[in-house]
Design a protein around this motif. Structure first.
Motif, PDB file in Angstrom:
ATOM      1  N   LYS A 237      19.893 -43.324 -64.526  1.00 50.29           N
ATOM      2  CA  LYS A 237      21.077 -44.058 -64.101  1.00 50.29           C
ATOM      3  C   LYS A 237      22.199 -43.086 -63.711  1.00 50.29           C
ATOM      4  N   ASP A 238      23.061 -43.558 -62.821  1.00 49.56           N
ATOM      5  CA  ASP A 238      24.257 -42.806 -62.406  1.00 49.56           C
ATOM      6  C   ASP A 238      23.918 -41.437 -61.817  1.00 49.56           C
ATOM      7  N   LEU A 239      22.835 -41.376 -61.043  1.00 52.19           N
ATOM      8  CA  LEU A 239      22.487 -40.131 -60.357  1.00 52.19           C
ATOM      9  C   LEU A 239      23.126 -40.104 -58.973  1.00 52.19           C
ATOM     10  N   SER A 240      23.600 -38.942 -58.577  1.00 53.85           N
ATOM     11  CA  SER A 240      24.059 -38.734 -57.205  1.00 53.85           C
ATOM     12  C   SER A 240      23.248 -37.591 -56.620  1.00 53.85           C
ATOM     13  N   VAL A 241      22.859 -37.744 -55.368  1.00 54.48           N
ATOM     14  CA  VAL A 241      22.041 -36.740 -54.709  1.00 54.48           C
ATOM     15  C   VAL A 241      22.821 -36.149 -53.551  1.00 54.48           C
ATOM     16  N   SER A 242      23.040 -34.831 -53.587  1.00 55.15           N
ATOM     17  CA  SER A 242      23.730 -34.146 -52.501  1.00 55.15           C
ATOM     18  C   SER A 242      22.746 -33.869 -51.376  1.00 55.15           C
ATOM     19  N   ILE A 243      23.165 -34.149 -50.146  1.00 49.85           N
ATOM     20  CA  ILE A 243      22.285 -33.879 -49.010  1.00 49.85           C
ATOM     21  C   ILE A 243      22.997 -32.999 -47.981  1.00 49.85           C
ATOM     22  N   THR A 244      24.018 -32.289 -48.418  1.00 48.39           N
ATOM     23  CA  THR A 244      24.699 -31.368 -47.518  1.00 48.39           C
ATOM     24  C   THR A 244      23.990 -30.020 -47.534  1.00 48.39           C
ATOM     25  N   GLY A 245      24.445 -29.102 -46.672  1.00 45.22           N
ATOM     26  CA  GLY A 245      23.925 -27.747 -46.678  1.00 45.22           C
ATOM     27  C   GLY A 245      22.908 -27.463 -45.594  1.00 45.22           C
ATOM     28  N   MET A 246      22.416 -28.514 -44.903  1.00 43.80           N
ATOM     29  CA  MET A 246      21.499 -28.296 -43.786  1.00 43.80           C
ATOM     30  C   MET A 246      21.612 -29.474 -42.836  1.00 43.80           C
ATOM     31  N   GLU A 247      21.262 -29.237 -41.592  1.00 40.67           N
ATOM     32  CA  GLU A 247      21.275 -30.329 -40.627  1.00 40.67           C
ATOM     33  C   GLU A 247      20.195 -31.321 -41.000  1.00 40.67           C
ATOM     34  N   SER A 248      20.528 -32.611 -40.974  1.00 37.02           N
ATOM     35  CA  SER A 248      19.546 -33.601 -41.396  1.00 37.02           C
ATOM     36  C   SER A 248      19.798 -34.951 -40.743  1.00 37.02           C
ATOM     37  N   LYS A 249      18.822 -35.835 -40.895  1.00 34.65           N
ATOM     38  CA  LYS A 249      18.927 -37.214 -40.444  1.00 34.65           C
ATOM     39  C   LYS A 249      18.731 -38.128 -41.644  1.00 34.65           C
ATOM     40  N   SER A 250      19.545 -39.182 -41.729  1.00 32.46           N
ATOM     41  CA  SER A 250      19.442 -40.138 -42.831  1.00 32.46           C
ATOM     42  C   SER A 250      19.153 -41.537 -42.289  1.00 32.46           C
ATOM     43  N   TYR A 251      18.370 -42.300 -43.078  1.00 35.17           N
ATOM     44  CA  TYR A 251      17.971 -43.636 -42.643  1.00 35.17           C
ATOM     45  C   TYR A 251      18.041 -44.620 -43.809  1.00 35.17           C
ATOM     46  N   ALA A 252      18.481 -45.834 -43.503  1.00 32.75           N
ATOM     47  CA  ALA A 252      18.366 -46.954 -44.426  1.00 32.75           C
ATOM     48  C   ALA A 252      17.149 -47.754 -43.978  1.00 32.75           C
ATOM     49  N   ILE A 253      16.192 -47.949 -44.887  1.00 29.11           N
ATOM     50  CA  ILE A 253      14.942 -48.631 -44.540  1.00 29.11           C
ATOM     51  C   ILE A 253      14.915 -49.987 -45.246  1.00 29.11           C
ATOM     52  N   LYS A 254      14.925 -51.046 -44.464  1.00 32.15           N
ATOM     53  CA  LYS A 254      14.925 -52.405 -45.010  1.00 32.15           C
ATOM     54  C   LYS A 254      13.486 -52.901 -45.111  1.00 32.15           C
ATOM     55  N   THR A 255      13.102 -53.376 -46.283  1.00 35.94           N
ATOM     56  CA  THR A 255      11.771 -53.960 -46.489  1.00 35.94           C
ATOM     57  C   THR A 255      11.914 -55.274 -47.233  1.00 35.94           C
ATOM     58  N   ASP A 256      10.820 -55.999 -47.340  1.00 37.81           N
ATOM     59  CA  ASP A 256      10.843 -57.268 -48.076  1.00 37.81           C
ATOM     60  C   ASP A 256      11.036 -57.043 -49.575  1.00 37.81           C
ATOM     61  N   PHE A 257      10.861 -55.810 -50.039  1.00 40.58           N
ATOM     62  CA  PHE A 257      10.981 -55.507 -51.466  1.00 40.58           C
ATOM     63  C   PHE A 257      12.332 -54.877 -51.817  1.00 40.58           C
ATOM     64  N   GLY A 258      13.118 -54.556 -50.816  1.00 43.43           N
ATOM     65  CA  GLY A 258      14.399 -53.913 -51.070  1.00 43.43           C
ATOM     66  C   GLY A 258      14.648 -52.793 -50.077  1.00 43.43           C
ATOM     67  N   GLU A 259      15.642 -51.979 -50.378  1.00 44.93           N
ATOM     68  CA  GLU A 259      16.060 -50.922 -49.463  1.00 44.93           C
ATOM     69  C   GLU A 259      15.647 -49.550 -49.958  1.00 44.93           C
ATOM     70  N   ILE A 260      15.242 -48.703 -49.024  1.00 37.69           N
ATOM     71  CA  ILE A 260      14.892 -47.313 -49.312  1.00 37.69           C
ATOM     72  C   ILE A 260      15.828 -46.409 -48.526  1.00 37.69           C
ATOM     73  N   PHE A 261      16.289 -45.359 -49.154  1.00 38.59           N
ATOM     74  CA  PHE A 261      17.054 -44.334 -48.449  1.00 38.59           C
ATOM     75  C   PHE A 261      16.124 -43.166 -48.149  1.00 38.59           C
ATOM     76  N   MET A 262      16.180 -42.681 -46.888  1.00 39.81           N
ATOM     77  CA  MET A 262      15.363 -41.530 -46.504  1.00 39.81           C
ATOM     78  C   MET A 262      16.239 -40.496 -45.815  1.00 39.81           C
ATOM     79  N   ASN A 263      16.037 -39.242 -46.165  1.00 41.93           N
ATOM     80  CA  ASN A 263      16.755 -38.150 -45.507  1.00 41.93           C
ATOM     81  C   ASN A 263      15.763 -37.018 -45.234  1.00 41.93           C
ATOM     82  N   VAL A 264      15.849 -36.452 -44.023  1.00 44.39           N
ATOM     83  CA  VAL A 264      14.983 -35.330 -43.656  1.00 44.39           C
ATOM     84  C   VAL A 264      15.851 -34.222 -43.087  1.00 44.39           C
TER      85      VAL A 264
END
Length: 278
Positions: free
Chosen positions: A251-278
């Motif tokens: 619980k209460d985790l934060s994930v840093s995604i700075t420091g490199m060029e990247s792409k982020s996506y919100a993925i909507k599914t019938d089961f809920g949402e997924i966050f993806m970053n590459v």
């Protein structure tokens, strides 16, 4: 190779003329030449060449200090040492200073051409990788989710300037990628969603958080591995491969995604949402 603009630094007009003929023969544009350190630094600022050939012994200094000064002003310039001296210590010093190759006079045309091709093929390969990796990971993620859970799967890109860190839904898996270039693949979803998907995959036999974490870890590994294989298909010299997944859960985790060029996506599914970053 793309149109590469070259500047020559050598106190010998004869050596400069020979190099110019070789470089133009292999299709490069020689935009200027300098006879000493002072001229070289000033001319590099003015011309902003892609490549500089650098003699190691100059009337008012040495090629290593000249290269340091040029790279301090613009570190995108690639510098190749071309010198009659081939001392191991000088070569080490040149490498530490940021020079990309070290060739001995009289320079061989094929050797010089190969050295330049290696330098700039890497740039072109990186540009190709940056162009294709978002679509490759999106497609791989989409296909994996459709095979696993079916239903509606929609990927929406999140504008990069709006993403510096995320508050985790509950489980985050990160997979490192190494090779000619390096990167990181990350997915994040809630415990409930991970458990629900794990139940589908195991036909209802597994519903624990521990099993869901293991499933999500393996899924991230498969997605990143398949994507790397597809990217390696662009050019085998990329040599991309994945490292073991890292899992963050709680619980209460934060994930840093700075420091490199990247792409982020919100993925909507019938089961809920997924966050993806590459």
């Amino acid at each position: 190779m793309k149109n590469i603009r070259v500047m020559l630094v050598d106190d010998s007009s004869f050596s400069t003329a020979v190099l110019k003929r070789i470089l133009e023969k292999i299709g490069l544009e020689v935009v200027g030449s300098a006879l000493n350190v002072k001229e070289a630094i000033e001319l590099a600022k003015e011309l902003k060449p892609d490549l500089i050939t650098m003699d190691m012994t100059l009337p008012d200094g040495d090629g290593i200090e000249c290269s340091k000064a040029i790279l301090k002003d613009d570190n995108s310039i690639k510098i190749i040492a071309i010198s009659s001296m081939m001392d191991k210590e000088i070569i080490k010093m040149a490498q530490r200073a940021g020079l990309k190759a070290y060739l001995q006079k009289p320079v061989d045309e094929d050797e010089l051409g190969s050295a330049i091709e290696r330098l700039f093929a890497g740039d072109e390969l990186y540009e190709k990788l940056m162009k294709h990796y978002p679509e490759v990971f999106k497609e791989t993620m989409y296909n994996q989710l459709k095979r696993t859970i079916g239903g509606n799967v929609v990927l929406e890109e999140i504008e990069a300037e709006n993403v510096y860190s995320i508050k985790s839904f509950g489980i985050t898996v990160a997979v490192g990628m190494i090779g000619r270039h390096s990167g990181r693949f990350l997915i994040d979803m809630s415990e409930d969603m991970a458990i629900a998907i794990t139940k589908i995959v195991t036909f209802g036999e597994s519903s624990s958080v521990e099993d869901a974490v293991m499933f999500l870890s393996e899924t991230a590994n498969i997605i990143s591995g398949n994507a790397c294989s597809l990217l390696n298909g662009l050019n085998q010299s990329l040599g991309l491969r994945v490292s073991p997944p890292l899992v963050f859960h709680g619980k209460d985790l934060s994930v840093s995604i700075t420091g490199m060029e990247s792409k982020s996506y919100a993925i909507k599914t019938d089961f809920g949402e997924i966050f993806m970053n590459v």
